[in-house]
Design a protein around this motif. Structure first.
Motif, mmCIF file in Angstrom:
data_model
loop_
_atom_site.group_PDB
_atom_site.id
_atom_site.type_symbol
_atom_site.label_atom_id
_atom_site.label_comp_id
_atom_site.label_asym_id
_atom_site.label_seq_id
_atom_site.Cartn_x
_atom_site.Cartn_y
_atom_site.Cartn_z
ATOM 1 N N PRO A 1 0.227 -1.012 0.097
ATOM 2 C CA PRO A 1 0.152 -0.094 -0.177
ATOM 3 C C PRO A 1 0.677 1.333 -0.157
ATOM 4 O O PRO A 1 0.165 2.209 -0.015
ATOM 5 N N HIS A 2 2.187 1.328 -0.114
ATOM 6 C CA HIS A 2 2.701 2.351 0.305
ATOM 7 C C HIS A 2 3.664 2.706 -1.083
ATOM 8 O O HIS A 2 4.315 1.245 -2.041
ATOM 9 N N TYR A 3 4.043 3.338 -1.814
ATOM 10 C CA TYR A 3 4.888 3.189 -2.616
ATOM 11 C C TYR A 3 6.748 4.740 -2.105
ATOM 12 O O TYR A 3 6.290 5.223 -1.182
ATOM 13 N N PHE A 4 7.651 3.456 -2.552
ATOM 14 C CA PHE A 4 8.792 3.551 -2.633
ATOM 15 C C PHE A 4 9.602 3.853 -3.149
ATOM 16 O O PHE A 4 9.930 3.390 -4.198
ATOM 17 N N HIS A 5 10.770 4.790 -2.910
ATOM 18 C CA HIS A 5 12.035 5.131 -4.057
ATOM 19 C C HIS A 5 12.871 4.002 -3.015
ATOM 20 O O HIS A 5 12.863 3.884 -2.151
ATOM 21 N N VAL A 6 13.774 3.525 -4.000
ATOM 22 C CA VAL A 6 14.664 2.403 -4.062
ATOM 23 C C VAL A 6 15.929 2.374 -3.933
ATOM 24 O O VAL A 6 16.644 2.640 -5.344
ATOM 25 N N ILE A 7 16.675 2.051 -2.725
ATOM 26 C CA ILE A 7 18.670 2.984 -2.959
ATOM 27 C C ILE A 7 18.919 1.081 -2.544
ATOM 28 O O ILE A 7 17.979 0.598 -1.192
ATOM 29 N N GLU A 8 19.541 0.324 -4.216
ATOM 30 C CA GLU A 8 20.337 -1.187 -3.152
ATOM 31 C C GLU A 8 21.452 -1.027 -3.915
ATOM 32 O O GLU A 8 22.510 0.006 -4.243
ATOM 33 N N HIS B 1 7.997 10.684 1.197
ATOM 34 C CA HIS B 1 7.827 11.910 2.279
ATOM 35 C C HIS B 1 7.667 10.979 3.367
ATOM 36 O O HIS B 1 7.917 11.795 4.901
ATOM 37 N N GLN B 2 6.998 10.005 3.984
ATOM 38 C CA GLN B 2 6.445 9.063 5.466
ATOM 39 C C GLN B 2 7.546 8.699 5.777
ATOM 40 O O GLN B 2 7.961 8.506 7.188
ATOM 41 N N PHE B 3 8.036 7.860 5.255
ATOM 42 C CA PHE B 3 8.972 6.848 5.532
ATOM 43 C C PHE B 3 10.513 6.882 5.345
ATOM 44 O O PHE B 3 10.429 6.832 3.725
ATOM 45 N N VAL B 4 11.146 6.001 5.881
ATOM 46 C CA VAL B 4 12.658 5.883 4.954
ATOM 47 C C VAL B 4 12.389 4.016 6.059
ATOM 48 O O VAL B 4 12.359 3.909 7.267
ATOM 49 N N VAL B 5 12.818 3.049 4.883
ATOM 50 C CA VAL B 5 12.774 1.514 5.504
ATOM 51 C C VAL B 5 14.279 1.057 5.718
ATOM 52 O O VAL B 5 14.637 1.334 4.479
ATOM 53 N N ALA C 1 12.059 4.530 10.349
ATOM 54 C CA ALA C 1 11.848 5.858 10.744
ATOM 55 C C ALA C 1 10.921 6.561 10.112
ATOM 56 O O ALA C 1 10.586 5.853 8.702
ATOM 57 N N LEU C 2 10.620 7.394 11.100
ATOM 58 C CA LEU C 2 9.259 8.297 10.614
ATOM 59 C C LEU C 2 10.105 9.581 10.227
ATOM 60 O O LEU C 2 10.905 9.944 10.573
ATOM 61 N N MET C 3 9.935 10.386 9.064
ATOM 62 C CA MET C 3 10.599 11.631 8.021
ATOM 63 C C MET C 3 9.717 12.632 8.643
ATOM 64 O O MET C 3 8.578 12.734 9.406
ATOM 65 N N SER D 1 1.289 0.474 8.886
ATOM 66 C CA SER D 1 0.340 0.860 9.248
ATOM 67 C C SER D 1 0.759 1.519 10.489
ATOM 68 O O SER D 1 -0.763 2.149 10.650
ATOM 69 N N GLU D 2 0.447 0.232 11.628
ATOM 70 C CA GLU D 2 1.016 0.701 12.419
ATOM 71 C C GLU D 2 1.103 2.151 13.328
ATOM 72 O O GLU D 2 0.669 3.399 13.921
ATOM 73 N N VAL D 3 2.516 2.370 12.698
ATOM 74 C CA VAL D 3 2.753 4.094 12.416
ATOM 75 C C VAL D 3 2.160 4.860 12.613
ATOM 76 O O VAL D 3 1.588 6.041 12.815
ATOM 77 N N ILE D 4 1.490 4.657 10.887
ATOM 78 C CA ILE D 4 0.446 5.726 10.599
ATOM 79 C C ILE D 4 -0.576 6.047 11.496
ATOM 80 O O ILE D 4 -0.600 6.612 12.483
ATOM 81 N N ASP D 5 -1.288 5.552 12.228
ATOM 82 C CA ASP D 5 -2.436 5.210 12.951
ATOM 83 C C ASP D 5 -1.714 6.009 14.754
ATOM 84 O O ASP D 5 -2.497 6.722 15.337
ATOM 85 N N THR D 6 -0.443 5.525 14.945
ATOM 86 C CA THR D 6 -0.240 5.946 16.437
ATOM 87 C C THR D 6 0.210 7.547 16.094
ATOM 88 O O THR D 6 -0.309 8.357 16.727
ATOM 89 N N GLU D 7 0.486 7.982 14.599
ATOM 90 C CA GLU D 7 0.848 9.259 14.299
ATOM 91 C C GLU D 7 -0.580 9.767 14.353
ATOM 92 O O GLU D 7 -0.882 11.369 14.725
ATOM 93 N N ALA D 8 -2.049 9.866 13.471
ATOM 94 C CA ALA D 8 -2.723 10.337 13.516
ATOM 95 C C ALA D 8 -3.574 10.600 14.695
ATOM 96 O O ALA D 8 -4.404 11.495 15.040
ATOM 97 N N ILE D 9 -3.629 9.678 15.834
ATOM 98 C CA ILE D 9 -4.295 9.631 17.142
ATOM 99 C C ILE D 9 -3.158 10.050 18.516
ATOM 100 O O ILE D 9 -3.748 11.180 18.593
ATOM 101 N N ILE D 10 -1.956 10.314 17.869
ATOM 102 C CA ILE D 10 -0.957 11.818 18.386
ATOM 103 C C ILE D 10 -0.634 13.134 18.158
ATOM 104 O O ILE D 10 -1.652 14.193 18.328
#
Length: 145
Positions: free
Chosen positions: A55-62, A72-76, A94-96, A128-137
């Motif tokens: 469900p998320h679109y990412f740029h990839v660096i290998e 814009h939202q995450f770094v994995v 990580a959350l941006m 999804s859990e991080v997104i939900d937690t951020e929405a609550i905060i």
């Protein structure tokens, strides 16, 4: 846009001493965790098209030592390792925040759970859990202001 050099610097800072950044420790992905997260449903494994959808679109660096996914939202960072002759994968999420990553959690997979399918299922759940937690905060901050 996110600067890949800054992402690499953040990764090196995090990985140097994970205990400082994640005082609760690394989450070990095992049968108990997968069951608690509801990720062991047989139907999930039988429907292949759902497995291919992320469900998320990412740029990839290998690179030789890791795969970095970012938007814009995450770094994995997905880091394959061998510890005591056992292959495992360390995944840092990580959350941006204002263009600087803030490490949220780290999980580790090994053994039968160290497959791309399990790593991505667990990653999807934790994102999804991080997104939900951020929405609550955010809603608490707005109502308290």
């Amino acid at each position: 846009m996110v600067n890949p050099i800054q992402l690499e610097e953040a990764y090196n800072e995090f990985i140097k001493d994970l205990n400082i950044w994640i005082p609760d420790g690394i989450i070990d992905a095992d049968l108990k965790l997968l069951d608690q997260l509801g990720l062991l449903n047989q139907e999930d494994f039988e429907v292949e098209e759902d497995q291919d959808h992320f469900p998320h679109y990412f740029h990839v660096i290998e690179t030789a030592d890791k795969v970095t996914l970012f938007n814009h939202q995450f770094v994995v960072w997905i880091v394959p390792q061998v510890i005591d002759d056992v292959p495992c994968t360390l995944t840092l999420i990580a959350l941006m925040n204002s263009s600087k990553p803030h490490l949220e959690l780290v999980f580790s997979t090994s053994g039968v759970y160290n497959t791309p399918k399990f790593v991505l299922k667990i990653l999807r759940h934790f994102l999804s859990e991080v997104i939900d937690t951020e929405a609550i905060i955010s809603s608490i901050d707005k109502s308290g202001a």
